[in-house]
Design a protein around this motif. Structure first.
Motif, PDB file in Angstrom:
ATOM      1  N   VAL A  76       1.034  -1.014   0.148  1.00  0.00           N
ATOM      2  CA  VAL A  76       0.012  -0.254  -0.264  1.00  0.00           C
ATOM      3  C   VAL A  76       1.115   1.186  -0.310  1.00  0.00           C
ATOM      4  O   VAL A  76       0.659   2.294   0.932  1.00  0.00           O
ATOM      5  CB  VAL A  76      -1.135  -0.013   1.455  1.00  0.00           C
ATOM      6  N   THR A 102      -0.408   7.738   4.081  1.00  0.00           N
ATOM      7  CA  THR A 102      -0.803   6.586   3.337  1.00  0.00           C
ATOM      8  C   THR A 102      -2.262   7.213   3.472  1.00  0.00           C
ATOM      9  O   THR A 102      -2.857   6.752   2.824  1.00  0.00           O
ATOM     10  CB  THR A 102      -0.706   5.266   3.905  1.00  0.00           C
ATOM     11  N   THR A 132      -4.571   7.048  -0.124  1.00  0.00           N
ATOM     12  CA  THR A 132      -4.537   5.929  -0.905  1.00  0.00           C
ATOM     13  C   THR A 132      -6.297   6.097  -0.795  1.00  0.00           C
ATOM     14  O   THR A 132      -7.343   5.350  -1.193  1.00  0.00           O
ATOM     15  CB  THR A 132      -4.436   5.069   0.270  1.00  0.00           C
ATOM     16  N   LEU A 170      -2.260   0.397  -6.503  1.00  0.00           N
ATOM     17  CA  LEU A 170      -2.497   1.532  -5.688  1.00  0.00           C
ATOM     18  C   LEU A 170      -2.246   2.952  -6.634  1.00  0.00           C
ATOM     19  O   LEU A 170      -1.071   2.519  -6.297  1.00  0.00           O
ATOM     20  CB  LEU A 170      -2.462   0.965  -4.437  1.00  0.00           C
ATOM     21  N   PRO A 218      -0.687   6.582  -6.060  1.00  0.00           N
ATOM     22  CA  PRO A 218      -0.934   7.210  -4.955  1.00  0.00           C
ATOM     23  C   PRO A 218      -2.106   8.973  -5.761  1.00  0.00           C
ATOM     24  O   PRO A 218      -1.747   9.392  -7.344  1.00  0.00           O
ATOM     25  CB  PRO A 218       0.437   8.537  -4.879  1.00  0.00           C
TER      26      PRO A 218
END
Lengths: 500, 165
Positions: free
Chosen positions: A223, A299, A303, A328, A330
């Motif tokens: 992630v 994060t 996300t 994923l 950014p």
């Protein structure tokens, strides 16, 4: 399904976890030591139990007391937060033995990655090079020999450590003996384990870490990375997501290494693989944190995911594939500043005292994770982190500007704080240009107190002295802090005759 | 210029302010310096417009101090109620090494009579599980060591007395 969760922590992280539990419709239970009876996390929770005296060893670090409190309150799960018992395999096992779901990785993964020497071996086997160094029998004579082999400068680190405690940089052989003694004492005090290891000091390098999530069905997802190079005495000060030094190619290589490592220990839950990245893109495994990180908020900001929600979902058996996007990327940028009760102008020493005033910032793209409230006493017993401010924006400069504005709009009157220092760091050339390395803050000079009072301060002082409150005095100490007349700010009712 | 005179002090310096407020206009005179401010907000945050732009802060008034939080710093201005000269807090001589916060003395690294150089380690204090090494601000002679290892010390307590050369 988990219904009722004990949050085995305090401060901002306990508050943050309780908020997610509330959003999920689950009960949140708190524990508190003597000095925390009226702390924000206790006020937020649905239920709370006292668990002992202020020193952490008598309360938040006491496995029996924490597990007993969870059972007493009828909890079916425990979230450990970060710090305290979050990386204690024994605590995870005690929870399971008491019939509680431990919201975290399996005890075996905690144990293997918590022992930094073992973690180095795991990384090597998984094909990820650890920082060159030594982890083995650690008598002083062996460490001295190994230090000579590794070369100076090097780092002495607590084998079971974290958060910069029990860590010392050693510039030359003459400093080694003193550094080992100090690191052992700190390691024993902070982790109850004085074992040490050595690592080459890689310079210049960036501290970049990969957030991973692993479910109970064998899937591991990366992630994104966070960059946390701006550290002082190995304590992170400013963090961001993504890293200005990571392009898609490097991101793929970092993610691949992180996923391999997580799989090597059959990891489950949220975890972070910390790496040192050199200018040419080569990187070394530093350590894995088998818990939620302090800086997880950046994060989440880029996300749109809630990592605590994922931790709980994973503990309930959910699959990552049911919800987490396969790729994923950014969305925009996020920067976090850690606000500590410490005085940058006297060697960053932790500060204690009464929080006379607290005014928090807000606005678009600004997230405040705060663990204190006005009127509270900041004590010497716990970490001096007061809150974290995260700002997000469409790009790095947008996020940076919002964070600076938020910090300028944050007011803490009581113990000294590092807010002005954070503003200086964020406004400095190194951060603006993304030239952030692990040594940047250590070599950027010592903050000095101003020797003149700015005109703005004189004007604000004068205004407060001429301010027209209902009593003509403004807010004086001794007024009832909780009186509604004292809390309305600009909009005031006229109190009846005789009211204070 | 008319107005109300406020006697304050900051780090031993007199800060005498002559404040004149008319509606939302505030003028503050300190010696030869004149600050003209337009009041924007008097809520929890005080906001004024100065020649250089708008500034905001929070002010906490206590009997003893006017504490201003502005741009990440706090400025504690001492109040004098009798209107006379302000006696500043006792200035600690440059040679006294004080405990920067409440904690435990881990180690004493100097002894009475030692001749030391700038940066020489004097005392190690532990607070918040972190060790802090207090060093000499300059070349000095150690006049007295007032603590021993293991001792609990309060913020501001004198640990070592030095005579700076």
């Amino acid at each position: 399904m988990i219904q009722r969760v004990l949050v085995a922590n305090r401060g901002e992280i306990a508050c943050r976890i309780i908020r997610t539990l509330r959003a999920l419709g689950k009960d949140a239970c708190a524990i508190y030591s003597d000095v925390d009876e009226d702390a924000p996390h206790v006020r937020l929770a649905d239920d709370a139990r006292p668990i002992g005296r202020a020193p952490a060893a008598d309360s938040y670090l006491n496995v029996v007391k924490v597990v007993t409190a969870a059972c007493d309150m009828g909890c079916d799960a425990v979230h450990p937060g970060y710090g305290f018992l979050s990386e204690s395999a024994a605590f995870a096992e005690a929870c399971t033995a008491a019939g509680l779901v431990f919201i975290g990785p399996p005890p075996d993964a905690i144990r293997r990655m918590g022992d930094k020497a073992e973690a180095r071996r795991v990384a090597e086997k998984a094909g990820v090079s650890p920082v060159p160094g030594y982890g083995g029998p650690d008598d002083d004579a062996t460490l001295a020999l190994e230090a000579r082999r590794i070369g100076y400068p090097l780092l002495v680190k607590a084998a079971m450590g974290g958060g910069g405690k029990g860590m010392r940089k050693v510039g030359c052989e003459a400093e080694l003996e003193g550094a080992i003694a100090a690191a052992r004492r700190e390691a024993q005090g902070a982790f109850g384990d004085s074992r040490l290891m050595l690592e080459r000091y890689i310079h210049p390098s960036r501290h970049i870490e990969v957030q991973i999530l692993a479910d109970t069905h064998g899937q591991v997802a990366s992630v994104l990375e966070r960059e946390c190079s701006l550290q002082r005495r190995h304590q992170k000060v400013v963090e961001e997501c993504p890293s200005p030094a990571v392009d898609e190619g490097l991101r793929a290589r970092l993610s691949d290494a992180a996923v391999k490592l997580a799989k090597a220990v059959d990891y489950v839950g949220a975890g972070t693989i910390e790496l040192l990245v050199e200018e040419d893109g080569s990187f070394w495994f530093l350590e894995m944190n088998t818990r939620l990180q302090v800086e997880h908020g950046v994060t989440e900001m880029v996300t749109g995911e809630d990592l605590v929600q994922w931790q709980i979902a994973i503990a309930e058996g959910a699959r990552l594939a049911d919800g987490l996007p396969e790729v994923l990327a950014p969305r925009g940028w996020a920067v976090e500043a850690r606000v500590y009760a410490e005085n940058p102008e006297s060697g960053f020493l932790p500060q204690v005292g009464h929080l006379d005033r607290l005014a928090l910032p807000g606005g678009p793209g600004v997230r405040v994770d705060c663990g204190v409230r006005e009127g509270q006493e900041v004590t010497r017993h716990y970490d001096p982190l007061l809150m974290k401010i995260v700002a997000g924006g469409r790009d790095r400069e947008h996020a940076r500007g919002r964070l600076v504005a938020a910090l300028r709009d944050l007011h803490v009157i009581g113990p000294a704080t590092n807010i002005a220092y954070l503003i200086d760091v964020l406004e400095g050339d190194a951060f603006r240009e993304g030239k952030t390395f692990t040594h940047t803050l250590e070599t950027s000079g010592v903050p000095v107190a101003p020797d003149e009072i700015p005109q703005a301060v004189l004007a604000l002082a004068a205004l407060s002295l001429t301010k027209r409150g209902p009593d003509g005095l403004g807010r004086e100490d001794g007024l009832d802090r909780w009186s509604p007349y004292d809390r309305l700010g600009d909009f005031r009712l006229v109190p009846p005759e005789g009211a204070s | 210029m008319s107005g109300v005179r406020h006697h304050l002090s900051w780090r031993g310096q007199d800060v005498e302010l002559l404040c004149d407020r008319r509606g939302d206009e505030l003028s503050v005179r300190r010696g030869d310096e004149l600050i003209e401010a337009s009041i924007v907000s008097e809520g929890e945050r005080l906001v004024v417009r100065l020649a250089g732009g708008q500034v905001g802060g929070v002010v906490h008034l206590s009997r003893e101090h006017v504490v201003v939080s502005y741009a990440g710093r706090t400025w504690a201005l001492h109040r004098s109620h009798d209107g006379g000269a302000v006696s500043a807090a006792v200035e600690v001589g440059g040679g006294d090494i004080e405990a920067p916060m409440t904690g435990t003395v881990l180690d004493v690294l100097c002894a009475q009579g030692d001749e030391i150089e700038a940066g020489a380690p004097l005392v190690v204090v532990e607070a918040m599980k972190m060790e802090h090494r207090l060093v000499s601000p300059g070349a000095a002679k150690v006049m007295s060591v007032d603590v021993s290892a293991g001792q609990l010390v309060d913020i501001g307590q004198v640990l070592v007395r030095l005579e700076l050369r």
